[in-house]
Design an enzyme around this catalytic site. Structure first.
Site, PDB file in Angstrom:
ATOM      1  N   LYS B 116       0.814  -1.225   0.000  1.00  0.00           N
ATOM      2  CA  LYS B 116       0.000   0.000   0.000  1.00  0.00           C
ATOM      3  C   LYS B 116       0.841   1.265   0.000  1.00  0.00           C
ATOM      4  O   LYS B 116       0.531   2.223  -0.712  1.00  0.00           O
ATOM      5  CB  LYS B 116      -0.939  -0.001   1.212  1.00  0.00           C
ATOM      6  CG  LYS B 116      -1.995  -1.083   1.089  1.00  0.00           C
ATOM      7  CD  LYS B 116      -3.370  -0.616   1.475  1.00  0.00           C
ATOM      8  CE  LYS B 116      -4.366  -1.686   1.047  1.00  0.00           C
ATOM      9  NZ  LYS B 116      -5.733  -1.426   1.247  1.00  0.00           N
ATOM     10  N   GLU B 200      -4.491  14.604   6.892  1.00  0.00           N
ATOM     11  CA  GLU B 200      -4.761  14.507   5.462  1.00  0.00           C
ATOM     12  C   GLU B 200      -6.189  14.943   5.183  1.00  0.00           C
ATOM     13  O   GLU B 200      -7.008  15.070   6.096  1.00  0.00           O
ATOM     14  CB  GLU B 200      -4.490  13.096   4.935  1.00  0.00           C
ATOM     15  CG  GLU B 200      -5.451  12.046   5.420  1.00  0.00           C
ATOM     16  CD  GLU B 200      -5.224  10.693   4.745  1.00  0.00           C
ATOM     17  OE1 GLU B 200      -4.095  10.426   4.283  1.00  0.00           O
ATOM     18  OE2 GLU B 200      -6.177   9.918   4.697  1.00  0.00           O
ATOM     19  N   GLU B 288      -5.583   2.547  -4.584  1.00  0.00           N
ATOM     20  CA  GLU B 288      -4.662   1.440  -4.810  1.00  0.00           C
ATOM     21  C   GLU B 288      -4.878   0.919  -6.211  1.00  0.00           C
ATOM     22  O   GLU B 288      -5.827   1.295  -6.895  1.00  0.00           O
ATOM     23  CB  GLU B 288      -4.903   0.318  -3.789  1.00  0.00           C
ATOM     24  CG  GLU B 288      -6.294  -0.270  -3.855  1.00  0.00           C
ATOM     25  CD  GLU B 288      -6.475  -1.433  -2.883  1.00  0.00           C
ATOM     26  OE1 GLU B 288      -5.492  -2.119  -2.604  1.00  0.00           O
ATOM     27  OE2 GLU B 288      -7.607  -1.634  -2.427  1.00  0.00           O
ATOM     28  N   ASN B 290      -5.339  -2.644  -8.389  1.00  0.00           N
ATOM     29  CA  ASN B 290      -5.555  -4.093  -8.340  1.00  0.00           C
ATOM     30  C   ASN B 290      -4.979  -4.714  -9.603  1.00  0.00           C
ATOM     31  O   ASN B 290      -5.372  -4.365 -10.706  1.00  0.00           O
ATOM     32  CB  ASN B 290      -7.038  -4.407  -8.239  1.00  0.00           C
ATOM     33  CG  ASN B 290      -7.604  -3.934  -6.911  1.00  0.00           C
ATOM     34  OD1 ASN B 290      -6.927  -4.008  -5.882  1.00  0.00           O
ATOM     35  ND2 ASN B 290      -8.811  -3.408  -6.939  1.00  0.00           N
TER      36      ASN B 290
END
Lengths: 510, 672
Positions: B116, B200, B288, B290
């Protein structure tokens, strides 16, 4: 002249009110319909022809001479259900609590006699307080007359009793001798002696519902064949049941145009029997997938669930279905299941309804409870019932058919006409483990040998082919073709005719 | 091109890969566990190899067994599907070492995107939009406020070492940042012994939007538009669609180009998906990547006309991509529903067992709409406890979003499943949801819109009228047949049925007067809003016993779920459900006198909510139990479910023991 005609109208109106508006309202408040409303629901619209509307009792004791209501607590007559003649009597709880007097009984016996003469079904709707005490033995005599006619008509015309309120004492024995009893949940109960007497005699404290409610009689005593939530649901289901029943023992099973195709193939049946022989499956799936349109009227659904009985249709014609249920007690035959199925088989045979039997039975249930309870005799009832059949019998063995239970469950040997087995069938004296332990007792110390013997036994006997080699099984069939096979077999068997030696009657092991 | 490939997967995805391979003239090898011996993918493949016991860890996840199966069958390449070994770098490497092609990205790409933090760094390096924030050490509340001002509100203050929501604060203003900073810091210190926090951007009402990319071994990468998968339940996607109702062409292009940039940066050479979280203002941030084929890939295939599995096989065989970015056109709209074996009315508990009925809607083109159903099961098959309980992916495609949703809704209405509990009622209800129809989505959609869990809605409005009309049509058909029964009295008086009828949908009455029944259909007057009668014509070749009534009502094609009940039918249509009973006027009057029965009182019993195994019983007979206390543990689908007392009770009877296998609604114990 007009006045005279009007008088008739007035008298009719009075009679139709039964016990009067207050009592009708009270009946409704209890969640129950009146006798006439029930008949209206049961019969085709405007088809009811009432008899004896003006009958009154003749009792003069205890001041009864002052109290007369036309009809005397029971409404009787005939009408049609989907165009087919039926006779009906309905106890009117609003009149003397529906209690039975001599004249009340005469109204019923008149209808019973007519139903028998006309060879048409009779339906009794019960909601009554028993004998009219004021009349004493005259009421008891009346009961006897009803009972005798129940027995004479038994096996000649279908007799159905629907319990829709109290039904106690003398009132219970007429239903008990009819073919089917249905009850309404929460508003009906049936017992020989009520909670008060029970308390006096045995000191047992019990409510009417606990003593004889629908739940008790459908699941514990097996007195009732089914129960429904309310009067409307119940009576509409009785109409549905009548569509499966012949008018009499000569008419043959009724039929109607089927929307289903007789050669419908169902591949999902090929995976119905699990790989693991100890895993259950639901036999009702098979029944629903085989009969027309998945329409199945189950009888005694809540009792002895290890066997399933009920009515369905093939190619539009009514059939009876008997099936071991692997989901419950592995489908074993015990006393309750044997009696339940025996009674159903005998009904079907008496009324010429073909029987389809699905077999997956590991044997009879062992144990002292069963043996002390007379398993031998109860099991014999089912054996007797099947052996006695002269209606078409089609048998399909889906999995286990072990030991004596194999013989009992409509085997070739006791008179079944067409016997099929699925490739998964295991027709043997017993399962592999038990058999090997007996045959090869000397080798028990050697697990390897026993394993080999077990495999040998399984290979040889736990299949349908040993039976097929001997002709005990007519054909090993694909599960997916079961419906088509049964439909063909039943079509062929339609002309079945069996001669039996004359006798007064058989001697069923009661 | 390969002549034989092995599919290292099961269920619908194995079947789906086999279909494409077969079309390409490639022979297929299936692998299966003991539990899957009779599975559909085994039957569909040219060859099948058993690879061990039911648990995936002993079969589908064992790399050596897959490699051995390839060697035994001579398969030249392996398609991993999704899940299982699809994103295991070790698997791709093991295949490579044995000279077998992995139909997926190179091991380096898997590795780069597998971590990640590494993947975020790679994304940032490739100038992909990442969530704005400050990863360094924040010194003081003032420092935090400065950073927050830069990022823009709201912001999230998170413990660096954190997890599970501890040490996490959302701040909407400078003062909240100052306060939240202090609290988060002290919480972080006490919870994790590490008081470092970072700040964030917090995305309000986030949406899940992902870009499909496709690369080859020659450095070419294209993007195939996006999919929106915001309808999720506990992070499990339920409904997916392509394109996203949120994006405009410019945002799509920007996101697509960033996704391609990232793919190129890691030498991506297969089908892959770059996932983003998006704000309602179309801001988007990398989540992310995949490195596999996604479950929801069919929606992309439907709007691009590209078979992703075929392209994966081609690029794996070394072919160049057959199209450039400018060749990719997005046409129409596609919606996918995941049909799961789980009970929406029981908090989506999994349901396993035999598929007594499994009749998916017909696939193919119907007018402008197309229906596709990707499945790995069949009627009579088994939903096993060992694997994902997905039954099928139902996909519809049409020129517009509204039409695709309409087609999906009708397809769901025509999907009959019995034997196990399933989520079709929930999916159907979702399709009708105005917020879904308006495309106002967020990942919180289900949690927000179904707060009290799912209760199948009663029919209302037009749907109710339609269902009442269908109930009347079914009743009419059955009544007409009754007139044909043998043994009727010979008389001038023929049996007829009253044509003026009352339909009850649950407790709602409708008048239905049958007017005529001929080749043009069944005409009836039915009461609508306000009770006024209006005519409607129904056409159908439905036959009693069939679980779906298909036909036209007022010229509109519809499907209605039909199950027999005592004296009626249970109907389901467009996400609404009701028991229907059709009475004559008189029957209706008498039925109105019947007392309402309340279902059996389950309050004094503990019923098993799902089929499962009794792991332990925590109480004994006579014990008093307070509401909320654990009564017993039932294991289902490898999950231990703790069953608790709903109110204060005393245990009076225990009807099962540890190790018993129970069916749904089996009585576990009774209370006094």
């Amino acid at each position: 002249m007009k006045d005279i005609l009007e008088t008739l109208d007035q008298r009719r109106e009075g009679a139709r009110l039964g016990g009067g508006e207050a009592r009708i309202a009270a009946q409704h408040k209890r969640g129950k319909l009146t006798a006439r409303e029930r008949i209206e629901l049961l019969l085709d619209k405007d088809s009811f022809e009432e008899f004896d509307m003006f009958v009154q009792h003749r009792c003069t004791d205890f001041g009864m001479e002052k109290s007369h209501v036309p009809g005397d607590g029971v409404v009787t007559g005939w009408g049609t259900v989907n165009g087919r003649t039926v006779f009906v009597f309905a106890k009117d709880f609003t009149v003397f609590g529906g209690s039975l007097s001599e004249t009340h009984a005469q109204k019923i016996t008149k209808i019973q006699d007519m139903a028998l003469k006309m060879r048409a079904p009779i339906i009794g709707l019960f909601d009554a307080g028993g004998a009219r005490i004021q009349e004493g033995v005259a009421a008891l005599g009346g009961y006897g007359e009803v009972f005798k006619r129940n027995v004479i008509a038994s096996g000649v015309i279908p007799q159905i009793s629907v319990i829709m309120g109290p039904c106690a004492g003398g009132d219970v024995y007429s239903p008990a001798m009819t073919d089917f009893i249905f009850m309404v949940r929460d508003t009906s109960y049936m017992f020989v002696t009520g909670p008060d007497v029970v308390k006096t005699v045995t000191n047992e404290v019990v409510t009417a519902e606990e003593l004889g409610g629908a739940k008790v009689h459908t699941s514990k005593s097996s007195i009732a064949d089914g129960a429904f939530d309310n009067d409307v649901e119940c009576i509409l289901q009785i109409r549905r049941l009548l569509d499966f029943l012949p008018a009499n023992n000569q008419a043959g099973a009724p039929s109607w145009p089927s929307y289903d195709t007789p050669d419908r193939i169902d591949y999902s049946l090929d995976t119905l029997v699990p790989d693991n022989p100890n895993k259950p499956y639901d036999i009702k799936e098979l029944i629903l997938k085989v009969v027309d349109e998945g329409d199945f009227f189950e009888i005694q659904e809540a009792y002895a669930k290890n066997i399933v009985t009920g009515f369905g249709r093939m190619e539009g014609r009514a059939i009876g279905v008997v099936a071991n249920q692997p989901m419950v007690l592995a489908g074993v035959l015990d006393s309750d299941a044997s009696r339940k199925a025996a009674r159903f088989v005998r009904f079907c045979n008496a009324f010429n309804i073909p029987i389809v039997t699905f077999v997956d039975v590991p044997g009879f249930l062992p144990g002292t409870a069963q043996e002390y309870g007379g398993l031998i005799k109860h099991g014999a009832k089912l054996l007797f019932a099947y052996s006695q059949c002269d209606v078409p019998l089609v048998t399909i063995i889906t999995r286990k058919a072990f030991g004596g239970a194999y013989d009992v469950m409509a085997s070739k040997h006791i008179g079944a006409d067409v016997n099929y087995a699925w490739p998964t069938a295991q027709i043997a004296v017993m399962g592999a483990k038990g058999a090997v332990e007996i045959i090869f007792r000397s080798e028990m110390g050697d697990p390897a040998k026993i394993a080999a013997r077990t495999a040998e036994y399984e290979g040889r006997f736990l299949s349908p082919f040993v039976a097929a080699e001997r002709g005990y099984i007519d054909e090993v069939i694909m599960p997916h073709s079961t419906r088509r096979r049964i439909a063909r077999a039943l079509a062929m068997l339609k002309t079945k005719s069996v001669e039996r030696p004359a006798r007064k009657h058989d001697n069923l092991p009661l | 091109m390969f002549s034989k490939i092995l599919i290292a997967n099961r269920g619908e995805i194995a079947c789906r890969v086999i279909k494409t391979a077969r079309r390409m003239g490639i022979r297929t090898v299936a692998v299966f566990s003991e539990a899957d011996r009779d599975a559909l993918h085994v039957e569909m493949a040219d060859e099948a190899i058993e690879i061990g016991p039911a648990p995936a860890a002993q079969s589908y996840l064992v790399i050596e067994k897959i490699v051995a199966a390839c060697k035994r069958t001579g398969a030249e390449a392996v398609h991993p599907g999704y899940g299982f070994l699809s994103e295991r770098q070790a698997f791709a490497e093991a295949l490579k070492a044995s000279g077998i092609t992995f139909i997926g990205p190179n091991p380096g790409a898997i590795a780069a995107m597998g971590d990640k933090i590494e993947s975020k760094k790679a994304a940032a390096a490739a100038k992909v939009s990442t969530v704005p924030g400050f990863l360094g050490v924040i010194e003081s509340p003032e420092h935090a406020v400065t950073i927050a001002d830069e990022i823009g509100y709201p912001v999230m203050i998170k413990a660096s070492a954190g997890g599970g929501g501890k040490g996490m604060r959302i701040a909407y203003s400078a003062s909240e940042v100052a306060e939240g900073f202090a609290r988060a810091k002290s919480e972080a210190a006490s919870s994790f012994g590490d008081d470092r926090v970072f700040v964030e951007k917090f995305i309000v009402d986030p949406r899940h939007i992902e870009i499909q990319v496709l690369g080859d071994k020659h450095g070419n990468v294209v993007y195939l538009g996006e999919r929106e998968c915001s309808i999720q339940r506990r992070n499990q996607k339920v409904i997916e669609e392509a394109p996203s109702p949120l994006l405009d062409a410019q945002t799509r292009k920007t996101m697509g180009e960033q996704a391609v940039a990232l793919a190129k940066a890691v030498n991506y050479d297969s089908a892959g998906t770059v996932e983003f979280v998006a704000g309602q203002d179309r801001s988007f941030f990398f989540l992310e990547m995949n490195t596999r084929l996604q479950v929801e890939h069919p929606v992309t295939e439907m709007i691009t006309g590209i078979d992703l599995v075929e392209e994966m096989i081609r690029v794996a065989a070394g072919e160049k991509l057959r199209f450039k970015q400018s060749d990719i056109k997005l046409e129409g709209w596609a919606v996918e529903s995941r049909v799961y074996a789980e009970d929406p009315t029981r908090n989506f508990l999994p349901s396993t067992g035999r598929l007594v009925t499994y009749r998916p809607p017909a696939e193919g083109a119907f007018g402008e709409a197309t229906v596709r159903n990707d499945t790995g099961v069949y009627e009579g098959g088994e939903i096993s406890i060992y694997y994902d309980p997905m039954i099928a992916k139902l996909v519809t495609h049409a020129p517009t979003r509204a039409a695709a949703i309409e087609a999906q809704s009708e397809a769901l209405d025509g999907f009959a499943i019995e034997g196990i509990r399933h989520n079709i009622p929930f999916l159907s209800a979702l399709m009708q949801h105005p917020r879904w129809r308006a495309g106002e989505l967020s990942t919180g959609f289900i949690a927000e819109e179904f707060t009290g869990g799912f209760v199948p809605p009663q029919p209302t409005g037009e749907a109710a009228i339609l269902m009442a009309a269908v109930a009347a049509a079914i009743d009419h058909k059955l009544n007409e047949r009754k007139r044909g029964i043998s043994g009727q009295m010979e008389s001038w008086r023929k049996v007829t049925f009253e044509r003026e009828r009352i339909v009850f949908l649950g407790a709602q009455p409708f008048r239905a007067n049958i007017l005529s029944d001929d080749e043009s259909g069944l005409s009836l007057d039915i009461s609508g809003e306000g009770g006024a009668l209006r005519p409607v014509v129904l056409q159908s070749d439905w036959r009693p016993g069939e679980p779906v009534w298909r036909g036209a009502v007022g010229g509109r094609s519809v499907a209605v779920q039909v199950r027999p009940i005592a004296n009626g039918v249970a109907l389901g249509h467009a996400g609404a459900f009701a028991d229907a009973r059709v009475y004559t006027q008189r029957e209706a009057e008498l039925a109105a006198l019947m007392p309402e029965k309340i279902g059996a009182d389950a309050g004094n019993q503990l019923l098993c909510p799902m089929p499962g195994l009794v792991k332990s019983i925590g109480v004994s007979v006579g014990q008093e139990v307070k509401a909320g206390e654990a009564l017993c543990v039932v294991e289902a689908m490898k999950m231990e479910n703790v069953l608790r007392a709903e109110k204060d009770v005393t245990v009076s009877k225990i009807l099962c023991k540890e190790g018993d296998t129970l069916a749904v609604d089996a009585v576990i114990m009774e209370f006094a």
